[in-house]
Motif scaffolding. Structure first.
Motif, short mmCIF file in Angstrom:
data_model
loop_
_atom_site.label_atom_id
_atom_site.label_comp_id
_atom_site.label_asym_id
_atom_site.label_seq_id
_atom_site.Cartn_x
_atom_site.Cartn_y
_atom_site.Cartn_z
N GLY A 184 50.27 59.67 43.98
CA GLY A 184 49.39 60.80 43.68
C GLY A 184 48.20 60.82 44.63
O GLY A 184 47.58 59.79 44.89
N SER A 185 47.90 62.02 45.16
CA SER A 185 46.84 62.12 46.17
C SER A 185 45.66 62.96 45.70
O SER A 185 45.04 63.65 46.49
N GLY A 186 45.38 62.91 44.39
CA GLY A 186 44.17 63.56 43.88
C GLY A 186 42.98 62.65 44.10
O GLY A 186 43.10 61.60 44.75
N ILE B 41 58.66 62.27 44.68
CA ILE B 41 58.31 62.28 43.25
C ILE B 41 58.59 60.90 42.67
O ILE B 41 59.76 60.52 42.51
N ALA B 42 57.52 60.15 42.40
CA ALA B 42 57.73 58.83 41.79
C ALA B 42 58.34 59.03 40.42
O ALA B 42 57.91 59.91 39.66
N GLY B 43 59.33 58.22 40.09
CA GLY B 43 60.05 58.40 38.83
C GLY B 43 61.32 59.19 39.02
O GLY B 43 62.18 59.20 38.16
N GLY C 144 47.67 62.12 37.74
CA GLY C 144 46.99 63.26 37.12
C GLY C 144 47.59 63.72 35.80
O GLY C 144 48.40 63.02 35.17
N ALA C 145 47.15 64.90 35.39
CA ALA C 145 47.65 65.51 34.14
C ALA C 145 48.05 66.93 34.47
O ALA C 145 47.29 67.87 34.24
N GLY C 146 49.24 67.06 35.04
CA GLY C 146 49.63 68.39 35.53
C GLY C 146 50.61 69.13 34.65
O GLY C 146 51.13 70.18 35.04
N LEU D 117 57.23 61.69 33.59
CA LEU D 117 58.27 61.24 34.53
C LEU D 117 58.11 59.77 34.92
O LEU D 117 59.07 58.99 34.89
N ILE D 118 56.89 59.38 35.27
CA ILE D 118 56.69 58.01 35.77
C ILE D 118 56.83 57.02 34.62
O ILE D 118 57.55 56.03 34.72
N SER D 119 56.14 57.32 33.49
CA SER D 119 56.16 56.35 32.39
C SER D 119 57.58 56.17 31.84
O SER D 119 57.97 55.06 31.47
C1 LIG Z 1 41.80 74.55 37.99
C2 LIG Z 1 41.02 73.29 37.78
C3 LIG Z 1 39.66 73.32 37.97
C4 LIG Z 1 38.91 72.15 37.78
N1 LIG Z 1 37.56 72.19 38.02
C5 LIG Z 1 36.85 71.03 37.97
C6 LIG Z 1 35.46 71.02 38.30
O1 LIG Z 1 34.86 72.03 38.60
N2 LIG Z 1 34.80 69.83 38.27
C7 LIG Z 1 35.45 68.66 37.95
O2 LIG Z 1 34.81 67.60 37.99
N3 LIG Z 1 36.75 68.66 37.60
C8 LIG Z 1 37.47 69.81 37.61
N4 LIG Z 1 38.79 69.80 37.27
C9 LIG Z 1 39.41 68.53 36.84
C10 LIG Z 1 39.68 67.62 38.02
O3 LIG Z 1 40.18 68.35 39.11
C11 LIG Z 1 40.63 66.51 37.62
O4 LIG Z 1 40.04 65.80 36.55
C12 LIG Z 1 40.89 65.56 38.78
O5 LIG Z 1 41.46 66.25 39.88
C13 LIG Z 1 41.81 64.42 38.35
O6 LIG Z 1 42.12 63.66 39.48
P1 LIG Z 1 43.45 62.77 39.55
O7 LIG Z 1 43.42 62.13 40.90
O8 LIG Z 1 43.54 61.93 38.35
O9 LIG Z 1 44.65 63.80 39.44
P2 LIG Z 1 45.07 65.11 40.25
O10 LIG Z 1 43.96 65.73 40.99
O11 LIG Z 1 45.80 65.94 39.26
O12 LIG Z 1 46.12 64.55 41.31
C14 LIG Z 1 47.33 63.98 40.92
C15 LIG Z 1 48.32 64.09 42.07
O13 LIG Z 1 49.48 63.34 41.74
C16 LIG Z 1 50.62 64.06 42.11
N5 LIG Z 1 51.74 63.61 41.27
C17 LIG Z 1 51.95 63.86 39.95
N6 LIG Z 1 53.08 63.26 39.54
C18 LIG Z 1 53.59 62.61 40.63
C19 LIG Z 1 54.74 61.83 40.83
N7 LIG Z 1 55.62 61.60 39.84
N8 LIG Z 1 54.97 61.33 42.07
C20 LIG Z 1 54.11 61.57 43.09
N9 LIG Z 1 52.99 62.32 42.95
C21 LIG Z 1 52.73 62.83 41.73
C22 LIG Z 1 50.23 65.51 41.85
O14 LIG Z 1 51.06 66.40 42.59
C23 LIG Z 1 48.79 65.51 42.33
O15 LIG Z 1 48.70 65.80 43.70
C24 LIG Z 1 39.56 70.96 37.40
C25 LIG Z 1 40.94 70.94 37.18
C26 LIG Z 1 41.67 72.10 37.36
C27 LIG Z 1 43.16 72.05 37.14
#
Ligand SMILES: Cc1cc2nc3c(=O)[nH]c(=O)nc-3n(C[C@H](O)[C@H](O)[C@H](O)COP(=O)(O)OP(=O)(O)OC[C@H]3O[C@@H](n4cnc5c(N)ncnc54)[C@H](O)[C@@H]3O)c2cc1C
Ligand code: SF4
Length: 465
Positions: A147-149, A212-214, A235-237, A397-399
């Motif tokens: 995951g690249s968030g 896609i991991a999993g 993340g929580a997508g 998927l992963i869990s």
């Molecule tokens: C529309 C929107 C607006 C938001 N606005 C704000 C804001 O203004 N301020 C704020 O602080 N927060 C905001 N948030 C919340 C914030 O963006 C999230 O809390 C944060 O991005 C979480 O980061 P993360 O790295 O955990 O996950 P994510 O950013 O969700 O990244 C997870 C990544 O993992 C990848 N992934 C998932 N499953 C797999 C898999 N099986 N294999 C490989 N890759 C996978 C996904 O494709 C994704 O790229 C917003 C969220 C949304 C959806």
């Protein structure tokens, strides 16, 4: 000299009537003169409450002092020690409930505009020297990040900085997580996110996209490929739906799909191979940041009338105040204390939404007042599009594919809060995958904590091998 002004320097913004038709950034950033004036409002407190309010402990008075002195490079170095993505945090962090919420200047007047100053400093740096730091000498041990968030990027950056080989596995065709596919361009320009990604690439982090991991690869297979530790920041997508009749009609979107199609698939471009149908009248269900982003995007895509439908009142709206204010300025209507009962359709397409008025009853176990439907208040409104923005949960998927990885009943990965270690040896997790939908800065904080624990784990593994 201290600036005694009780209010913040106002950041220039695009005119609402212009900006609700384009995707350029709404807030335009401080000029150096404005930044210096705002910085001089800071009292440089000895016991700085703002720092305690920052989840990654940025030394706020120290960087602000450098802004006041006009040394923006020094200010950047101070921030970058603690925060890997300051240009992003300066734009999207909920400062009002974190650093600015704790600032003593807020006791009488407005707090110091810490977020706007952080954004200013980071933008100066990215304009001047977008390259960042080169890779340090490489250690032999390798870490896989899923995951690249913000959680995955922060964990990867911290480990790469210490010389570990890091590969990020990302399911989508572009890295960045919600920063790329969720938060719209008018709040967070994608070129900025790309610059942050380039900094990581320069430090030696590699990306494997469309994995896609999993599914394409399991966590155990990552270990078999030679990775000694794994961080899960997936993340929580997975969007939640209301479970009411009509949700499978054409014209009903999850906010996740709607925003991804607009941001990543460029569906706002009529020449895009994945155009998006918006229609004249749009109802967005939900009251958080995601709902505001979806509503403001629908307006920019040409909808004549966009309404937010939210079952509680104004005071309970979970979105940031600034986002609510901007949405209102752009002509988004708010139907508060209103709850959808069913979505109506003809020939498979949405034609309307039936809602009931709500009243707030006594507080429930969480302390929030529960909305209670008002019998006889049901009403149908004509709409062509319904966007559901009532929350997301972690994808299972992963869990489901990783043996021995403990998860909560609602899907969040179970971790040790100090180390972010999961129940599976060598596997760490953080961000929304652990907490459920939260914030960018909390995901970054978790990525940072996990990186520290992973480095200690790898150092120990090396010392006994
Ligand atoms: C529309 C929107 C607006 C938001 N606005 C704000 C804001 O203004 N301020 C704020 O602080 N927060 C905001 N948030 C919340 C914030 O963006 C999230 O809390 C944060 O991005 C979480 O980061 P993360 O790295 O955990 O996950 P994510 O950013 O969700 O990244 C997870 C990544 O993992 C990848 N992934 C998932 N499953 C797999 C898999 N099986 N294999 C490989 N890759 C996978 C996904 O494709 C994704 O790229 C917003 C969220 C949304 C959806
Ligand atoms: S609490 Fe406010 S005034 Fe005090 S150091 Fe922090 S930003 Fe400056």
């Amino acid at each position: 000299m201290l600036n005694p002004a009780l209010v913040k320097e106002r950041m220039p913004e695009q005119d609402p009537e212009l900006r609700n038709k384009n995707f350029s950034e709404v807030a335009l950033g401080y000029t150096p003169r404005q930044a210096a004036a705002e910085a001089k409002r800071c009292l440089n407190c000895k016991n700085a409450k703002c720092v305690a309010g920052c989840p990654v402990n940025v030394p706020i008075p120290q960087f602000i002092e450098q802004v006041a002195a006009g040394d923006f490079s020094a200010a950047y170095r101070i921030i970058a020690e603690q925060n890997a993505l300051p240009a992003i945090c300066g734009r999207v962090c909920p400062q009002e409930s974190q650093c600015e919420g704790a600032c003593v200047r807020g006791l009488k007047g407005e707090p110091v505009a810490i977020g706007a100053l952080e954004r200013f400093v980071a933008d100066q740096f990215l304009e001047g020297s977008p390259a960042g730091n080169p890779a340090p000498e490489r250690k032999a041990q390798k870490v896989a990040v899923v995951g690249s968030g913000p959680a995955g990027l922060t964990c990867a950056g911290e480990l790469a900085r210490q010389g570990y080989g890091v590969t990020i596995f990302e399911a989508l065709h572009q890295p960045g997580g919600v920063l790329m596919y969720g938060i719209p361009e008018f709040r967070l320009p994608k070129a900025l996110v790309q610059k942050e990604l380039d900094k990581l690439r320069l430090m030696g982090v590699t990306f494997q996209l469309n994995v896609i991991a999993g599914k394409s690869i399991t966590i155990d297979e990552l270990f078999e490929q030679g990775f000694q530790a794994v961080f899960i920041g997936s993340g929580a997508g997975l969007p939640k739906f209301m479970g009411i009749p009509g949700e499978n009609l054409n014209g009903v979107y999850s906010a996740n799909e709607f925003l991804t199609r607009s941001n990543l698939m460029k569906s706002y471009d009529p020449a895009s191979p994945t155009p998006i149908f918006v229609g004249e009248k749009v109802a967005v269900v939900g009251g958080g940041n995601v709902a505001m982003d979806a509503a403001r995007t629908a307006k920019r895509l040409g909808a004549a009338e966009v309404s937010i439908i939210y079952r509680r009142g104004e005071a309970e709206l979970p979105a940031r105040k600034a986002e609510i204010h901007h949405a209102r300025e752009e002509g988004i209507r708010f139907q508060l204390l209103t709850n959808p009962l069913r979505i109506l359709g003809e020939n498979g397409w949405v034609t309307g939404i039936e809602c009931v008025a709500m009243e707030l009853g006594p507080p429930d176990s969480s302390g929030r007042r529960s909305p209670v439907p008002q019998a006889g208040s049901e009403q149908v409104t004509k709409v062509d599009t319904v966007i559901v923005a009532i929350g997301q949960s972690p994808n299972p998927l992963i869990s489901q594919s990783a043996q021995g990885l403990a998860v909560q009943r609602w899907g969040g990965i179970v971790v040790n809060k100090e180390t972010m270690a999961t129940s599976k040896h060598g596997v760490y997790a953080g961000g929304d995958a652990v907490t459920g939908a939260a914030t960018v800065i909390s995901a970054m904080g978790a990525g940072k904590k996990a990186a520290k624990a992973i480095a200690e784990y790898l150092a120990l593994a090396e010392s006994v091998s």
